[in-house]
Design a protein around this motif. Structure first.
Motif, PDB file in Angstrom:
ATOM      1  N   ARG A 216      -3.427  -3.688   8.085  1.00 21.09           N
ATOM      2  CA  ARG A 216      -3.863  -4.249   6.707  1.00 21.09           C
ATOM      3  C   ARG A 216      -2.383  -4.528   6.057  1.00 21.09           C
ATOM      4  NH1 ARG A 216      -7.238  -1.911   2.228  1.00 21.09           N
ATOM      5  NH2 ARG A 216      -6.931  -0.003   3.390  1.00 21.09           N
TER       6      ARG A 216
ATOM      7  N   CYS B 203     -19.418  -9.129  -2.481  1.00 27.47           N
ATOM      8  CA  CYS B 203     -18.431  -8.284  -2.344  1.00 27.47           C
ATOM      9  C   CYS B 203     -19.000  -6.844  -2.003  1.00 27.47           C
ATOM     10  CB  CYS B 203     -17.668  -8.248  -3.726  1.00 27.47           C
ATOM     11  SG  CYS B 203     -16.395  -7.014  -3.639  1.00 27.47           S
ATOM     12  N   ASP B 204     -18.364  -6.123  -1.066  1.00 28.50           N
ATOM     13  CA  ASP B 204     -18.973  -4.788  -0.507  1.00 28.50           C
ATOM     14  C   ASP B 204     -20.669  -4.765  -0.323  1.00 28.50           C
ATOM     15  OD1 ASP B 204     -19.414  -2.173  -0.002  1.00 28.50           O
ATOM     16  OD2 ASP B 204     -19.941  -1.803  -2.256  1.00 28.50           O
ATOM     17  N   GLY B 205     -21.068  -5.988   0.147  1.00 25.70           N
ATOM     18  CA  GLY B 205     -22.549  -5.961   0.481  1.00 25.70           C
ATOM     19  C   GLY B 205     -23.400  -6.337  -0.530  1.00 25.70           C
TER      20      GLY B 205
ATOM     21  N   GLN C 132     -13.007 -12.492   8.832  1.00 30.42           N
ATOM     22  CA  GLN C 132     -13.773 -11.802   9.720  1.00 30.42           C
ATOM     23  C   GLN C 132     -13.143 -10.687  10.556  1.00 30.42           C
ATOM     24  OE1 GLN C 132     -17.198 -11.718  10.693  1.00 30.42           O
ATOM     25  NE2 GLN C 132     -17.642 -13.098   9.142  1.00 30.42           N
TER      26      GLN C 132
ATOM     27  N   GLU D 250     -10.539   3.486  12.883  1.00 31.71           N
ATOM     28  CA  GLU D 250     -10.659   5.119  12.515  1.00 31.71           C
ATOM     29  C   GLU D 250      -9.370   5.868  12.562  1.00 31.71           C
ATOM     30  OE1 GLU D 250     -14.894   5.856  14.505  1.00 31.71           O
ATOM     31  OE2 GLU D 250     -13.766   7.404  13.889  1.00 31.71           O
ATOM     32  N   ARG D 251      -9.067   6.442  11.070  1.00 33.58           N
ATOM     33  CA  ARG D 251      -7.993   7.182  10.945  1.00 33.58           C
ATOM     34  C   ARG D 251      -8.259   8.584  11.768  1.00 33.58           C
ATOM     35  NH1 ARG D 251      -5.049   5.820   6.984  1.00 33.58           N
ATOM     36  NH2 ARG D 251      -6.841   4.655   5.987  1.00 33.58           N
TER      37      ARG D 251
ATOM     38  N   ARG E 163     -10.396  -3.750  10.132  1.00 26.85           N
ATOM     39  CA  ARG E 163     -10.257  -2.459   9.325  1.00 26.85           C
ATOM     40  C   ARG E 163     -11.501  -1.549   9.237  1.00 26.85           C
ATOM     41  NH1 ARG E 163     -10.998  -2.592   2.985  1.00 26.85           N
ATOM     42  NH2 ARG E 163     -12.698  -4.405   3.822  1.00 26.85           N
ATOM     43  N   GLN E 164     -12.774  -2.051   9.456  1.00 23.54           N
ATOM     44  CA  GLN E 164     -13.756  -1.067   9.541  1.00 23.54           C
ATOM     45  C   GLN E 164     -14.072  -0.424  10.648  1.00 23.54           C
ATOM     46  OE1 GLN E 164     -16.779  -3.886   8.577  1.00 23.54           O
ATOM     47  NE2 GLN E 164     -16.652  -3.440   6.266  1.00 23.54           N
ATOM     48  N   ARG E 165     -13.305  -1.150  11.961  1.00 25.50           N
ATOM     49  CA  ARG E 165     -13.585  -0.370  13.181  1.00 25.50           C
ATOM     50  C   ARG E 165     -12.284   0.860  13.187  1.00 25.50           C
ATOM     51  NH1 ARG E 165     -12.915  -4.701  16.675  1.00 25.50           N
ATOM     52  NH2 ARG E 165     -14.938  -5.794  16.566  1.00 25.50           N
TER      53      ARG E 165
ATOM     54  N   ARG F 286      -3.695  11.986   6.031  1.00 22.48           N
ATOM     55  CA  ARG F 286      -3.607  11.745   4.834  1.00 22.48           C
ATOM     56  C   ARG F 286      -2.795  10.064   4.543  1.00 22.48           C
ATOM     57  NH1 ARG F 286      -6.763  11.752   1.356  1.00 22.48           N
ATOM     58  NH2 ARG F 286      -5.510  11.435  -0.584  1.00 22.48           N
ATOM     59  N   ARG F 287      -3.492   9.263   3.960  1.00 24.98           N
ATOM     60  CA  ARG F 287      -2.433   8.066   3.548  1.00 24.98           C
ATOM     61  C   ARG F 287      -1.367   8.298   2.865  1.00 24.98           C
ATOM     62  NH1 ARG F 287      -4.943   3.361   1.568  1.00 24.98           N
ATOM     63  NH2 ARG F 287      -6.617   2.918   2.695  1.00 24.98           N
TER      64      ARG F 287
ATOM     65  N   PRO G 246      -8.848  12.340  11.688  1.00 25.03           N
ATOM     66  CA  PRO G 246      -9.236  13.147  10.671  1.00 25.03           C
ATOM     67  C   PRO G 246      -7.947  13.897  10.256  1.00 25.03           C
ATOM     68  CG  PRO G 246     -10.491  13.639  12.574  1.00 25.03           C
ATOM     69  CD  PRO G 246      -9.550  12.493  12.931  1.00 25.03           C
TER      70      PRO G 246
ATOM     71  N   LYS H 145       0.774  -1.254   0.173  1.00 22.59           N
ATOM     72  CA  LYS H 145      -0.052  -0.034  -0.016  1.00 22.59           C
ATOM     73  C   LYS H 145       0.788   1.117  -0.079  1.00 22.59           C
ATOM     74  CE  LYS H 145      -3.629  -2.439   0.399  1.00 22.59           C
ATOM     75  NZ  LYS H 145      -4.450  -2.759  -0.868  1.00 22.59           N
TER      76      LYS H 145
ATOM     77  N   LEU I  55     -13.638  -6.545   9.788  1.00 22.20           N
ATOM     78  CA  LEU I  55     -13.992  -5.776  11.056  1.00 22.20           C
ATOM     79  C   LEU I  55     -12.945  -4.665  11.593  1.00 22.20           C
ATOM     80  CD1 LEU I  55     -15.981  -8.519  12.862  1.00 22.20           C
ATOM     81  CD2 LEU I  55     -16.880  -6.729  11.375  1.00 22.20           C
TER      82      LEU I  55
END
Lengths: 653, 279
Positions: free
Chosen positions: B262, B196-198, B222, B232-233, B228-230, B238-239, B235, B88, B226
């Motif tokens: 990740r 994929c993506d819901g 799982q 929080e960067r 990754r979704q939890r 930047r990446r 604010p 990445k 999760l």
């Protein structure tokens, strides 16, 4: 209360396929467009309006899109209407279940440089899955208002209207970064002044789009025209820019879109519950696609439809006949002295008996039951799942899985299904699908009436007809597959909607509207068709026709001579013909074999007028005429052959 | 050594220019700008890697030159994929340049297998095929498999999408089937259904065979989704950037390790597959 309108603005509803656009449209305008739980329910633009705070909002409902590239007919239609309709605001329906996909589309829509409002739909479903979406943050990042809605329950409509009033351009316009941005803005600067949505146009040109915003290069349109020199300059500039970029610009653009999407997604989504709750709807969807249970599912539906139409609707129509038809006929025959008027109104081809009463008492009950069952199936989201089951068999007749959807939709309405074939890229697939839809697939109304006709003869004739029609379709597909030249490889990617538990009220509403449309459209046709047949009979042409067609209808296909009238009615509307056959059957004039042949012939014979128009539109007049000839000739041949085969079988047993 | 590296750059440049269709001396001079040095062109001529047509000054590669260029470009673009998809890293260009000189054919083939035989670089340029791609070779420890090889209820992280054409690639991309996404197979017959993506998406075997994934075991899938979704960067942060590059190579502060599951997972996998011991 009279509303005082001070100005008019235009909003265009956009979003992924099956993201609830039409539902929002219905909620906003109070009009009714058919909604269903599957993609491609809307294939043309629909327009309505509503008034809010003295502003008339013209609302345009559009077919579903995945992006603004020219990948499908829907996307082209959307782009074209952007140029022609010039909306003031874009309202994007976001399906919370498919957030990333939706956000990617948001990025593309932002490039249009129009004020936008996002409507975040189905948040109740994501909340149940334990997924939390930070709406305020989404609004802050993207810079446009975001309204939470539950479209199917009408929640959030006031907020949505309010947001439309306040819609503004995003504070920070969507831009790319680095080299890509340099090339995009350079391209933009070199576009002629009258090109609308210049930035988006520049991106599309760089993406090697064959058209400019849905308008062919150089095509005359009300919005703008490019001279050939201008087109040449654009191309030259494009070449120059592409060679100054080190990679493939398409990849560069999509890469940045993906990063933008991922970035926002990660910032607004939180997951609470780690356990996956037992997902009943998901399991059901899985079973409906299972090679064994799936067929069982289909069988059960057909069984329920059979019972519903034969038993329930049959009883209903029996009641209506004793309550409405019989007394009316008795009353009129008592009072009408003139034999002409008696024949005209209540004779064999009377406009009441064959027209109005036939439509209301015989056809309507059957359609009510069937439309209700079909509506249930639609709202569950079953039909696209069928494509998973059928795909393999389709490849054997030259169709990729993509053609499954249009053909399956043919069981709803053949005209609409024919129009959806334009989403198929390969001409070969398109032609085969159009032919197969027009040929042996009964539309929902026809299917219902066929079941009713065959139900009088029993289950076995029903099964024989079913198998025969399936075989005929396969045969036709095989032959067309050999005749039509191959054009490129095909492939299958089909999004499947999630199974949803249908809301009874919504299904009833849909059934009600469909029946109302049927009455509105079909009753005049029924009455006129009855009048035409009556006239033909009166002046003696009908007898002449019967003499002429006797060898085919009676000798070859083994049908009673009265079927000639049904064939004439068939051209007007399939239900009218089926209604007549139902009457013949009620009078005991059709035996089992004749019922089968009658059903088979009406299903395969010239499709209804609207379908013919759609065929010409999608396949061209020349090919369309060839198809019609092919369909009718093969119908006569096949129906006759079936007749003789069945008679032979009957003789043996 | 430095000299040797420079001539590699020239061989690569010739390849890139030939790809664009303007392989002449002037383009080469433009390509390097002020850094252009005639001596490397002479060297290429001496070593018999290229020939220059006397009439219009266009290059053509000799067989040796082509082989060499192919190998370099392949290494370079595979390195870019590795850096971009797995680690990445946004500014992969510079790092990839270093990569190409040190890795040998076997190592390149291993990376190629690891990445699912990708056909295009992150910039969309073609990656020359290696012997491993033609044989679609997989070693026993190979982590990359096509979706076709996943069984129902198994998940994988997409590592490469080798679509037949740009149209297919685009369709899959808008459905979020692209490197980095996690997909889950629901059923394999009569058609393949993936999530994929819901959204559930039905595809045929041909499409499935061109999507390469790293299989995730159930708890892992799982967990990673999760986590990754939890996560929080903060604010505004930047990446990318140098910090990320350092972190992904393991040069990171302790608490960063918690925050970025990740990218270092990907790198750990890479190290594992190469038999590099961690800790």
């Amino acid at each position: 209360m009279a509303k005082h309108v001070t100005c008019t603005r235009k909003v265009m509803i956009s979003g992924l396929a099956n993201s609830g656009k039409t539902q929002i449209f219905n909620n906003l305008t109070g009009d009714y467009g058919v909604v269903a739980n599957y993609p491609m329910t809307t294939i043309e633009l629909a327009e309505g309006s509503f008034i809010f705070r003295n502003v008339r909002w013209i609302t345009i409902d559009t077919p579903g899109l995945n992006s603004l590239s020219a990948n499908s007919a829907e996307e082209l239609l959307f782009r074209r209407s952007l140029v022609i309709e010039k909306p003031d605001v874009i309202l994007q329906c976001i399906d919370a279940n498919r957030l990333k996909q939706s956000l990617r589309l948001t990025a593309e829509l932002l490039e249009l440089g129009l004020p936008m409002v996002l409507s975040l739909n189905a948040i109740d479903e994501t909340a149940r899955k334990g997924i939390d979406i930070d709406v305020d943050r989404l609004s802050r990042i993207v810079g446009v208002p975001v309204v939470q809605t539950i479209a199917s329950e009408g929640v959030g409509m006031y907020d949505l209207r309010e947001a439309l009033m306040n819609a503004q351009l995003p504070r920070v316009p969507f831009t790319y970064s680095g080299e890509v941005e340099r090339i995009v803005s350079d391209m933009e600067a070199h576009l002629p002044a009258d090109v609308p949505y210049r930035r988006k146009a520049a991106v599309l040109i760089l993406m090697d789009d064959p058209q400019l915003l849905g308008i062919e290069f150089g095509e005359d349109s009300t919005a703008f025209t490019l001279t050939s020199e201008q087109i040449l300059t654009i191309h030259k500039k494009r070449e120059a820019l592409l060679s100054s970029y080190k990679g493939q610009i398409q990849t560069g653009i999509t890469k940045q879109l993906a990063r933008w999407t991922d970035d926002i997604y990660e910032r607004i989504v939180t997951v609470h519950d780690t356990r996956r709750e037992y997902d009943l709807a998901g399991r059901m969807a899985y079973y409906s696609r299972h090679p064994v249970y799936g067929l069982l599912f289909l069988g059960v539906f057909l069984g329920v439809a059979y019972l519903g139409v034969v038993e329930l609707a049959g009883r209903l129509s029996g009641i209506m006949e004793t309550v409405i038809t019989d007394p009316t006929v008795e009353l009129l025959s008592h009072y009408l002295r003139s034999p002409f008027w008696r024949d005209f109104l209540i004779g064999d081809f009377g406009i009441l008996t064959l027209g109005l009463l036939n439509a209301i008492c015989t056809v309507l009950p059957i359609l009510s039951v069937f439309f209700f069952l079909f509506g249930l199936l639609e709202d569950i989201g079953y039909l696209p799942n069928l494509s998973v089951l059928l795909r393999r068999s389709f490849t054997k007749i030259g169709l990729s899985g993509r053609a499954v959807m249009p053909i399956v939709l043919g069981f709803g309405c053949k005209t609409m299904a024919t129009l959806t074939t334009r989403s198929l890229r390969s001409r070969k697939e398109r032609l085969i699908s159009i032919y197969l839809i027009a040929f042996a697939i009964p539309c929902s109304a026809q299917l219902a009436l066929n079941i009713a006709i065959l139900g009088k003869a029993g289950v076995i004739p029903f099964l024989i007809s079913l198998v025969f029609l399936v075989l005929v379709e396969i045969l036709a597909g095989k032959i067309l597959n050999l005749i039509i030249k191959d054009d490129g490889s095909t492939f299958f990617i089909q999004e499947l909607p999630p199974f949803r538990f249908p809301v009874l009220k919504a299904v009833l509403k849909k059934t009600g509207y469909r029946l109302w449309w049927f009455l509105k459209e079909a009753i005049p046709v029924f009455v006129i068709a009855a009048a035409v047949i009556f006239t033909l009979d009166y002046i003696g042409v009908l007898d002449l026709l019967k003499q002429l067609l006797k060898p085919i209808v009676v000798s070859w296909m083994g049908l009673p001579i009265e079927m000639v009238e049904a064939l004439i009615l068939l051209i007007a509307r399939e239900e009218a013909a089926a209604g007549l056959i139902l009457r013949l059957s009620n009078m005991g004039m059709l035996n089992a074999v004749q019922s089968i042949i009658a059903v088979v012939v009406t299903t395969m014979f010239v499709p209804c007028f609207a379908n013919i128009v759609a065929m010409f539109k999608e396949a061209g007049v020349k090919v369309g005429i060839l198809m019609l000839i092919g369909i009718n000739v093969s119908t006569i041949l096949l129906a006759g052959m079936l007749n003789w085969a069945l008679l032979a079988v009957q003789r043996i047993f | 050594m430095k000299e040797h590296k420079m001539i590699d750059e020239y061989i690569e440049a010739v390849w890139v220019l030939r790809e664009r269709g303007d392989a002449d001396l002037q383009s080469l001079k433009d390509y390097f700008g002020d850094d252009y040095d005639q001596k490397f062109v002479d060297e290429m001529l001496d070593e018999g890697l290229i020939t220059i047509s006397p009439e219009n000054g266009t290059f053509s590669c000799t067989e040796t030159g082509r082989m060499k260029g192919r190998k370099l470009i392949r290494a370079h673009r595979l390195a870019e994929r590795l850096l971009y998809d797995v680690l990445k890293i946004e500014d992969y260009e510079l790092a990839a340049c270093e990569f190409e000189h040190i890795i040998d054919t076997d190592l390149i083939d291993s990376i190629c297998i690891l990445l699912g035989h990708p056909r295009k670089s992150p910039d969309g340029l073609p990656i020359p095929e290696g012997a491993c791609c033609r044989a679609e070779r997989k070693t026993i420890q190979s982590p990359s498999i096509s979706v076709l090889e996943l069984r129902p209820e198994e998940s994988g992280r997409v590592i490469a999408v080798n679509a037949e054409n740009d149209h297919q690639l685009h369709l899959l991309d808008v459905l979020q089937i692209r490197p980095g996404s996690v997909i889950r197979v629901h059923q394999v017959a009569p058609s393949i259904v993936i999530e994929c993506d819901g959204s559930n998406i039905a595809i045929d075997e041909k499409i499935a065979s061109c999507i390469y994934v790293w299989k995730l075991n159930d708890s892992e899938s799982q967990d990673t989704i999760l986590r990754r979704q939890r996560h929080e960067r903060p604010p505004g942060k930047r990446r990318g950037g140098r910090g990320r590059w350092r972190r992904s190579l393991g040069l990171r502060e302790a608490d960063d390790a918690q925050q970025c599951p990740r990218q270092d997972r990907g790198f750990r996998r890479f190290k594992e597959s190469k038999g590099i011991d961690e800790d």
